[in-house]
Design an enzyme around this catalytic site. Structure first.
Site, PDB file in Angstrom:
ATOM      1  N   CYS A  62       0.818  -1.215   0.000  1.00  0.00           N
ATOM      2  CA  CYS A  62       0.000   0.000   0.000  1.00  0.00           C
ATOM      3  C   CYS A  62       0.852   1.266   0.000  1.00  0.00           C
ATOM      4  O   CYS A  62       0.324   2.367  -0.134  1.00  0.00           O
ATOM      5  CB  CYS A  62      -0.949  -0.013   1.194  1.00  0.00           C
ATOM      6  SG  CYS A  62      -2.335  -1.142   0.967  1.00  0.00           S
ATOM      7  N   ASP A 120     -11.450  -4.423   2.356  1.00  0.00           N
ATOM      8  CA  ASP A 120     -12.397  -3.328   2.126  1.00  0.00           C
ATOM      9  C   ASP A 120     -13.841  -3.788   2.205  1.00  0.00           C
ATOM     10  O   ASP A 120     -14.729  -3.022   2.579  1.00  0.00           O
ATOM     11  CB  ASP A 120     -12.132  -2.672   0.769  1.00  0.00           C
ATOM     12  CG  ASP A 120     -10.861  -1.840   0.764  1.00  0.00           C
ATOM     13  OD1 ASP A 120     -10.431  -1.422   1.851  1.00  0.00           O
ATOM     14  OD2 ASP A 120     -10.304  -1.609  -0.323  1.00  0.00           O
ATOM     15  N   ASP A 165     -10.677   0.600   7.228  1.00  0.00           N
ATOM     16  CA  ASP A 165      -9.437  -0.133   7.473  1.00  0.00           C
ATOM     17  C   ASP A 165      -8.259   0.805   7.239  1.00  0.00           C
ATOM     18  O   ASP A 165      -8.289   1.677   6.385  1.00  0.00           O
ATOM     19  CB  ASP A 165      -9.343  -1.421   6.642  1.00  0.00           C
ATOM     20  CG  ASP A 165      -9.368  -1.205   5.148  1.00  0.00           C
ATOM     21  OD1 ASP A 165      -9.764  -0.111   4.707  1.00  0.00           O
ATOM     22  OD2 ASP A 165      -9.007  -2.130   4.408  1.00  0.00           O
TER      23      ASP A 165
END
Length: 361
Positions: free
Chosen positions: A29, A104, A240
């Site tokens: 990420c 997600d 999240d």
């Protein structure tokens, strides 16, 4: 040819194979476009958009997934996530990417029902068995989640990229957005912070075996508490924590609710050894980009450890759920996390009336 494997000391089993992380300019990420740049890109994306009344959640609050009402008892949760390698072991890369993508759906309160694979690989640089190991890792995570990978798309790419389109179902009354936090709520974080710091250390071969095992365990733990938490009336908001760090995703919660999010830093769980690694300079470039994008909206108390800012902005690949709940629901929230295997889940702050900023004390 032997499939590449990864340990902190020996990132590849064969010198003939490149390290997966060496084939990409970023990983996990931490690859996300910086929040300020993303905001500029999306600024006009809503103009003249078709927005049907059934669309319950779109891009308006930078939520984790889109939600489309199908009927009075079902809504479709749809999302996609993909990135470049954060580790060199192809199987673990696939597992991490798939776990992150499914997160997600869980963060919206949904239960996954199926996924589509997104596979972009430099086929002239990676043997087919390495690419196959990546795909197999994703399949095994989806199997653990009880869903099929029902299709997907593949392309020849300069850099290795893997991820999923993930779909799930949720009752319309149980959708949990990132924008519904209430003043007086307590904040609970499901996973410890520090994945970005670990990844930076791993890339420099400075992460020991214990740290590597912690990193894999953390990033491949499915956020299964999500739909269970959404059943609790006292749980008002969820998101999240991923590429924008705890500070960035906490700020999204604050902006969406129009309230102030307060992080009590001494209560935030951290992966073992992360503070020392950060102090030694193992910090991702994404951490600095995150701070440049939203640091003006963070109010940090004096006297906090020097590493606090870097850990607040540390990009979390497959990070934990951040839950905003009524005080009387805290114990039940922690019990759900505990039953699902999240021993590090902890109260990390609160929500107050006031300017929509993130305050760290």
């Amino acid at each position: 040819m032997t499939t590449a494997t990864s340990t902190p000391a020996s990132p590849t089993a064969s010198p003939a194979l490149p390290r997966l992380t060496s084939l990409s300019h970023g990983g996990g990420c931490g690859c996300k476009i910086a929040p300020g740049v993303l905001s500029e890109i999306l600024k006009s994306s809503g103009a003249n958009a078709v927005i049907p009344p059934e669309l319950m959640v779109g891009i308006e609050t930078a939520d984790d997934a889109a939600v489309y009402r199908l009927n009075d008892s079902q809504a479709l949760v749809a999302t996609t996530d993909f990135f470049m390698p954060i580790v060199d072991d192809p199987y673990e890369f696939g597992r991490i990417a798939a776990t992150n993508a499914l997160s997600d759906v869980y963060a919206m309160g949904g239960k996954p029902i199926m996924a589509l694979a997104l596979v972009a690989m430099p086929v002239n640089q990676l043997p087919l068995d390495v690419i196959g190991a990546i795909v197999r890792g994703g399949q095994d995570v989806c199997r653990a989640a009880g869903i099929p990978i029902a299709g997907g798309h593949t392309i020849d790419s300069v850099e290795p990229i893997y991820g999923l389109v993930a779909m799930g179902l949720v009752h319309p009354d149980r959708v949990r957005r990132n924008a519904q936090a209430r003043a007086g709520d307590v904040l609970v974080l499901g996973k410890p912070l520090g994945v970005g710091v670990y990844s930076a250390a791993l890339k420099k071969l400075q992460l020991d075996d214990a740290g590597y095992r912690e990193m894999i365990a953390n990033t491949t733990r499915l956020n299964t508490p999500g739909p269970l938490l959404a059943e609790l009336p006292g749980v008002h908001a969820m998101t999240d924590v991923t590429g924008f760090g705890l500070a960035g995703h906490g700020l999204e919660m604050a902006r969406g609710a129009g309230r102030q999010v307060v992080v009590e830093w001494s209560r935030v769980p951290l992966l073992p050894g992360v503070q020392q690694l950060a102090q030694d300079g193992h910090v991702t470039g994404a951490s600095g980009r995150n701070w440049a994008a939203y640091g003006a909206e963070v109010r940090m108390a004096e006297g906090l450890p020097a590493t606090t800012r870097n850990l607040l902005t540390d990009p979390q690949t497959s990070g934990g759920l951040l839950v905003s709940c009524a005080p009387q629901s805290v114990q039940e929230v922690l019990e759900i996390f505990g039953r699902e295997g999240f021993a590090s889940a902890a109260v990390v702050g609160r929500v107050e009336d006031g300017e929509p900023v993130l305050r760290v004390e």
